[in-house]
Design an enzyme around this catalytic site. Structure first.
Site: not given
Ligand code: F6P
Length: 341
Positions: A10, A126-127
């Site tokens: 992400g 970001i987590d």
């Molecule tokens: O790992 C970062 C993150 O933003 C998580 O907080 C979230 O669950 C996930 O990516 C969302 O992923 P995507 O970009 O596939 O929607």
């Protein structure tokens, strides 16, 4: 040396600041050449590159996203993937890779190191759930965005005497919920690490309404009730096996409305938390990590990840950073619980 750079998983504010720092120090101090790989591990897998010279990184420090693009390509799930990457790197004359990513991207980096690829990792998410580093860049920006949103939701909730449920990101770790909820004075913060009791949540909401104050509940997308209390939707999975979440905020608002008779609405902050310019804290952290990552390359310290420990940037084993997630400890949650209800 010729160094490849990629960003996977992400996206996250601060990725461009790392790329800029790696390239600027690598050219200035060591005279290296750089090659950008597009879209995470897909780039080296398919030999998809872009120029990454001084001009390419000019002006990108405050820009969100990543100029290299990103993907959640899982090399380990692709037949012959590692061999293809090794062939492509050899064909392009790449001596080393700087991989900027979270647990999935860096997990692949750790496996590649075992297979003889020269990799240095930079932690991003970001987590804030990567082990061995006190903070990951992108987290501070996400918390600031969520905090501002919750502050704004407070005033509209007050005007309409409603409960507002704010769903923030965090599949396995509740760091964004914990920090933004504490910073913005939420009445309850629900995180994946601690299954919630719906009766207790309803109790907090009711006590808040009694004081003529509108309740705000911050819920991480991966939070869930204690067994059997509420039905939840299940979603598709990505190539790393993560379920695509979203929906707990609405379910919770419905349940609160049903049980209290008060109006409850939900707001999903979603990808807004990942977009736009990084905070000053994240720009500085990302820049420092980039500078130290290219020093690790120069020292041929393969299989390492640069990390923030206290105020220092140190090097740790990639495996140490990716073996286990850093979740919210009970004592940190207890500090927030003081203000629930
Ligand atoms: O790992 C970062 C993150 O933003 C998580 O907080 C979230 O669950 C996930 O990516 C969302 O992923 P995507 O970009 O596939 O929607």
């Amino acid at each position: 040396m010729r160094v490849g750079v990629l960003t996977g998983g992400g996206d996250c504010p601060g990725l461009n600041a790392v790329i800029r720092a790696v390239v600027r120090k690598g050219i200035n101090d060591y005279g290296y050449e750089f090659v950008g790989f597009r879209d995470g591990w897909r780039g080296p897998l398919e030999g998809d590159t872009m120029p990454l010279d001084r001009a390419a990184v000019r002006g990108i420090l405050p820009r969100g996203g990543t100029i290299l693009g990103s993907s959640r390509t899982n090399l380990m799930k692709i037949e012959g993937g590692v061999e293809r990457v090794k062939d492509n790197l050899a064909g392009l004359g790449i001596d080393a890779l700087v991989a900027i990513g979270g647990e999935d991207t860096l997990g692949v980096a750790a496996r590649l190191t075992e297979r003889g690829v020269n990799v240095v990792g930079v932690p991003k998410t970001i987590d804030n759930d990567l082990n061995a580093t006190d903070y990951t860049f992108g987290f501070d920006t996400a918390v600031n965005i969520a905090t501002e949103a919750i502050d704004r939701l407070h005033t509209t909730a007050e005007s309409h005497h409603r409960a507002l449920v704010v769903e923030v990101m965090g599949r396995h770790a509740g760091w964004i919920a914990l920090h933004s909820g504490m910073a913005a004075g939420a009445n309850a913060i629900l995180i994946p690490e601690r299954p919630f009791d719906i009766d207790e949540v309803v109790g907090w909401v009711e006590s808040r309404f009694k004081t003529q104050y509108a309740p705000i509940i911050v819920v991480a997308e991966g939070a869930h009730p204690k067994d059997g209390q509420m039905e939840l939707a299940t979603g598709e999975t990505d190539s790393f096996g993560h379920v695509r979440l979203g929906g707990i905020g609405q379910r919770l608002a419905d349940e609160i409305e049903k049980r209290t008779g008060e109006e409850a609405r939900s707001v999903v902050l979603g990808h807004v938390q990942r977009g736009g310019t990084p905070s000053a804290f994240d720009r500085v952290l990302a820049t420092r990590l980039g500078v130290h990552a290219i020093s690790a390359v120069h020292d041929r310290d393969w299989g390492k990840m640069v990390a923030l420990q206290g105020t220092d940037i140190v090097r740790v084993e990639l495996a140490e950073a990716t073996d286990e997630l850093k979740t919210v400890p009970t004592e940190r949650y207890a500090e927030a619980e003081v203000f629930f209800g």
